[in-house]
Design a protein around this motif. Structure first.
Motif, PDB file in Angstrom:
ATOM      1  N   SER A  59       0.773  -1.422  -0.057  1.00  0.00           N
ATOM      2  CA  SER A  59       0.263  -0.270   0.078  1.00  0.00           C
ATOM      3  C   SER A  59       0.752   1.792  -0.320  1.00  0.00           C
ATOM      4  O   SER A  59       1.763   1.028   0.664  1.00  0.00           O
ATOM      5  N   ASP A  62      -2.569   8.041  -0.401  1.00  0.00           N
ATOM      6  CA  ASP A  62      -3.484   8.664  -1.352  1.00  0.00           C
ATOM      7  C   ASP A  62      -2.098   9.597  -2.290  1.00  0.00           C
ATOM      8  O   ASP A  62      -3.003   9.937  -3.120  1.00  0.00           O
ATOM      9  N   ARG A  77      -0.702   3.829  -9.208  1.00  0.00           N
ATOM     10  CA  ARG A  77      -2.579   2.873  -9.342  1.00  0.00           C
ATOM     11  C   ARG A  77      -2.842   2.060  -9.256  1.00  0.00           C
ATOM     12  O   ARG A  77      -3.435   1.708  -9.318  1.00  0.00           O
ATOM     13  N   TYR A  79      -1.270   0.395  -6.707  1.00  0.00           N
ATOM     14  CA  TYR A  79      -1.259  -0.218  -5.468  1.00  0.00           C
ATOM     15  C   TYR A  79      -2.486  -0.094  -4.607  1.00  0.00           C
ATOM     16  O   TYR A  79      -3.048   1.545  -4.931  1.00  0.00           O
ATOM     17  N   PRO A  80      -2.851  -0.309  -4.066  1.00  0.00           N
ATOM     18  CA  PRO A  80      -3.922  -0.322  -2.640  1.00  0.00           C
ATOM     19  C   PRO A  80      -3.399   1.304  -2.416  1.00  0.00           C
ATOM     20  O   PRO A  80      -2.100   1.442  -1.854  1.00  0.00           O
ATOM     21  N   ASN A  82      -3.292   4.479   1.325  1.00  0.00           N
ATOM     22  CA  ASN A  82      -4.543   4.331   2.385  1.00  0.00           C
ATOM     23  C   ASN A  82      -4.067   5.696   2.578  1.00  0.00           C
ATOM     24  O   ASN A  82      -4.072   6.941   1.743  1.00  0.00           O
ATOM     25  N   GLU A  88      -5.801   2.040  10.541  1.00  0.00           N
ATOM     26  CA  GLU A  88      -6.110   1.142   9.086  1.00  0.00           C
ATOM     27  C   GLU A  88      -4.734   0.839   9.011  1.00  0.00           C
ATOM     28  O   GLU A  88      -4.689  -0.373   7.815  1.00  0.00           O
ATOM     29  N   LEU A  92      -3.861  -3.146   7.758  1.00  0.00           N
ATOM     30  CA  LEU A  92      -3.332  -3.603   6.698  1.00  0.00           C
ATOM     31  C   LEU A  92      -1.833  -4.940   6.856  1.00  0.00           C
ATOM     32  O   LEU A  92      -1.430  -5.666   6.241  1.00  0.00           O
TER      33      LEU A  92
END
Length: 288
Positions: A59, A62, A77, A79-80, A82, A88, A92
């Motif tokens: 992750s 943002d 884009r 990757y997830p 956070n 949060e 993970l």
């Protein structure tokens, strides 16, 4: 009730992580390469994307996918993302969290208190710092060979760009609200690598600060470097359209830039050096 359930999940996950970490260390020896890495800082996002093994980085923040901030927005884009919140990140299940030196201390403290390993990275203020940040990320990821190769590539490209530097015209960085960057900054080192003198440093500015419009115009730099306008028409950008600056650009030279290549100590800073080198070559009489 929900708070109790959530807390119990966190406690259970913490115990599982502690046990998994102990098993991995016992089996593989000291300081094994982390298997699940989460980045919560724009600059560590990009360093980790450049160096992590496939599947190792799980992750990124943002901001990594924001093209106005990140030089690797397209890659991010994949990757997830956070938002850097402690709970949060914890859920993970990382065995390593990478963060900046100025990441929220409360978040860093909470992650460490629940047993997670957190590595913080200082802000790069020079090209030498950039090498150090690459080496640090390679070390914490267990990817030293990849880090050595990336630094060698960085140095070779930088050497080729610096070899072209001839005379040294004067450049001024001028951003919304009249913000500039003087000595002791990564931007100053980028300018010097491209063969420019930094007007703000010449005028005694260190770090970031405001450069009065009158002082800028009277100093008449050979190249005026301004940030490209962002959507939203912020009033802070109004000064960049001042008639005095328009006249300075027409009489000397102007360059509009986007900031992603300038923000973080990654190999992408050399894109900024390269663009500035091209601008220097285009100056009349080499800018002198």
């Amino acid at each position: 009730m929900w708070g109790c359930v959530r807390l119990s999940r966190l406690i259970s996950l913490g115990a599982a992580l502690a046990f998994a970490g102990a098993v991995t260390t016992t089996e593989a020896g000291a300081d094994p390469a982390p298997r699940r890495v989460v980045s919560i800082n724009l600059c560590t996002d990009q360093l980790a994307m450049l160096l992590a093994a496939p599947g190792q980085l799980v992750s990124v923040s943002d901001l990594a996918a924001d093209p106005h901030s990140s030089a690797m927005a397209e890659a991010a884009r994949g990757y997830p993302v956070n938002q850097g919140r402690a709970e949060e990140v914890y859920l993970l299940a990382p065995d390593l969290v990478v963060a900046g030196a100025y990441t929220d201390p409360a978040t860093i403290g909470m992650l460490r208190r629940v047993g997670l390993r957190v590595e913080q990275f200082d802000t790069a203020k020079s090209l030498n710092d950039t090498r150090a940040r690459i080496a640090q990320m390679a070390r914490v990821l267990g990817r030293e060979d990849e880090g050595t190769a990336l630094i060698a590539e960085f140095d070779a490209r930088l050497e080729a760009l610096e070899a072209e530097a001839g005379n040294h015209p004067r450049a001024a960085l001028y951003h919304p609200n009249g913000y500039t960057l003087g000595g002791g900054t990564l931007a100053d080192d980028i300018l010097r690598a491209a063969g420019f003198h930094n007007l703000a440093a010449e005028l005694g500015h260190r770090g970031g600060g405001t450069l009065p419009l009158e002082q800028l115009v009277m100093a008449a730099p050979d190249l005026l470097i301004s940030a490209a306008p962002l959507p939203g028409a912020s009033r802070s950008e109004a000064v960049l359209g001042h008639p005095a600056l328009d006249a300075l650009r027409k009489g000397r030279a102007g360059l509009r830039i986007t900031s992603p290549d300038w923000i973080c100590g990654t190999p992408h800073v050399l894109n900024a050096v390269e663009r500035l080198t091209d601008a220097r070559r285009a100056l009349p009489e080499g800018g002198q």
